[in-house]
Design a protein around this motif. Structure first.
Motif, short mmCIF file in Angstrom:
data_model
loop_
_atom_site.label_atom_id
_atom_site.label_comp_id
_atom_site.label_asym_id
_atom_site.label_seq_id
_atom_site.Cartn_x
_atom_site.Cartn_y
_atom_site.Cartn_z
N ARG A 60 0.83 -1.21 0.00
CA ARG A 60 0.00 0.00 0.00
C ARG A 60 0.86 1.25 0.00
NH1 ARG A 60 -5.09 -1.26 4.05
NH2 ARG A 60 -6.22 -2.54 2.55
N GLN A 63 2.25 1.70 -3.40
CA GLN A 63 1.20 2.14 -4.32
C GLN A 63 0.96 3.64 -4.15
OE1 GLN A 63 -2.65 0.36 -3.75
NE2 GLN A 63 -3.48 1.25 -5.60
N LYS A 64 0.89 4.11 -2.91
CA LYS A 64 0.67 5.54 -2.68
C LYS A 64 1.83 6.35 -3.23
CE LYS A 64 -2.34 5.07 1.32
NZ LYS A 64 -2.52 5.27 2.76
N ALA A 66 3.77 5.48 -5.71
CA ALA A 66 3.67 5.41 -7.17
C ALA A 66 2.59 6.35 -7.69
CB ALA A 66 3.40 3.98 -7.62
N GLU A 67 1.46 6.43 -6.97
CA GLU A 67 0.39 7.35 -7.38
C GLU A 67 0.86 8.79 -7.28
OE1 GLU A 67 -2.85 6.23 -4.83
OE2 GLU A 67 -3.44 4.54 -6.11
N THR A 68 1.59 9.11 -6.21
CA THR A 68 2.12 10.47 -6.06
C THR A 68 3.10 10.78 -7.19
OG1 THR A 68 1.88 10.30 -3.67
CG2 THR A 68 3.35 12.01 -4.50
N GLU A 69 3.97 9.83 -7.49
CA GLU A 69 4.93 10.03 -8.57
C GLU A 69 4.21 10.17 -9.91
OE1 GLU A 69 8.68 7.67 -10.60
OE2 GLU A 69 8.12 7.19 -8.54
N HIS A 70 3.16 9.38 -10.11
CA HIS A 70 2.38 9.44 -11.35
C HIS A 70 1.75 10.82 -11.51
CE1 HIS A 70 -1.26 8.66 -13.86
NE2 HIS A 70 -0.34 8.06 -14.59
N LYS A 71 1.19 11.35 -10.42
CA LYS A 71 0.59 12.69 -10.48
C LYS A 71 1.65 13.74 -10.82
CE LYS A 71 -3.21 11.80 -7.28
NZ LYS A 71 -3.77 12.06 -5.94
#
Length: 120
Positions: A60, A63-64, A66-71
């Motif tokens: 988790r 994943q968080k 990775a989501e921050t990096e994606h944004k």
């Protein structure tokens, strides 16, 4: 007579009870071994569960991140698109100025050179 019959019955029951205890010892050891095995299996299951919870929490967190990096990458991509459009507009403006200079001042300079050419 009654006392001897009671004593005889008592001795029979005592012998039966002693036999049951003697015969029950191996079964008790068997049950104790099964309880020990089940306890060990339970301890292993608890350890596995704890490891799975730790892995889940780590996943988790990843994943968080990775989501921050994606944004952040999406923002950078949008900014790059804006910068590219601005640079493209600048290039278009520079091309227009160059075309205007070629058609205007440079053409006039060439024309002037033709008329003022000094023969050798």
């Amino acid at each position: 007579l009654v006392m001897s019959q009671v004593e005889t019955e008592f001795q029979k029951h005592l012998a039966t009870l002693t036999d049951e205890f003697a015969n029950g010892e191996p079964a008790m050891k068997d049950r104790a071994a099964k309880v020990e095995a089940a306890s060990n299996e339970h301890a292993q299951a608890l350890a596995f569960e704890e490891a799975a919870k730790t892995a889940k929490e780590a996943s988790r967190t990843e994943q968080k991140e990775a989501e921050t990096e994606h944004k952040a990458v999406l923002k950078a991509q949008q900014q790059a698109g804006s910068d590219m459009r601005a640079a493209s507009a600048g290039v278009d403006a520079a091309k227009a100025e160059l075309t205007e200079l070629d058609e205007g001042a440079v053409a006039a300079f060439k024309e002037l050179l033709e008329f003022t050419e000094i023969p050798p």
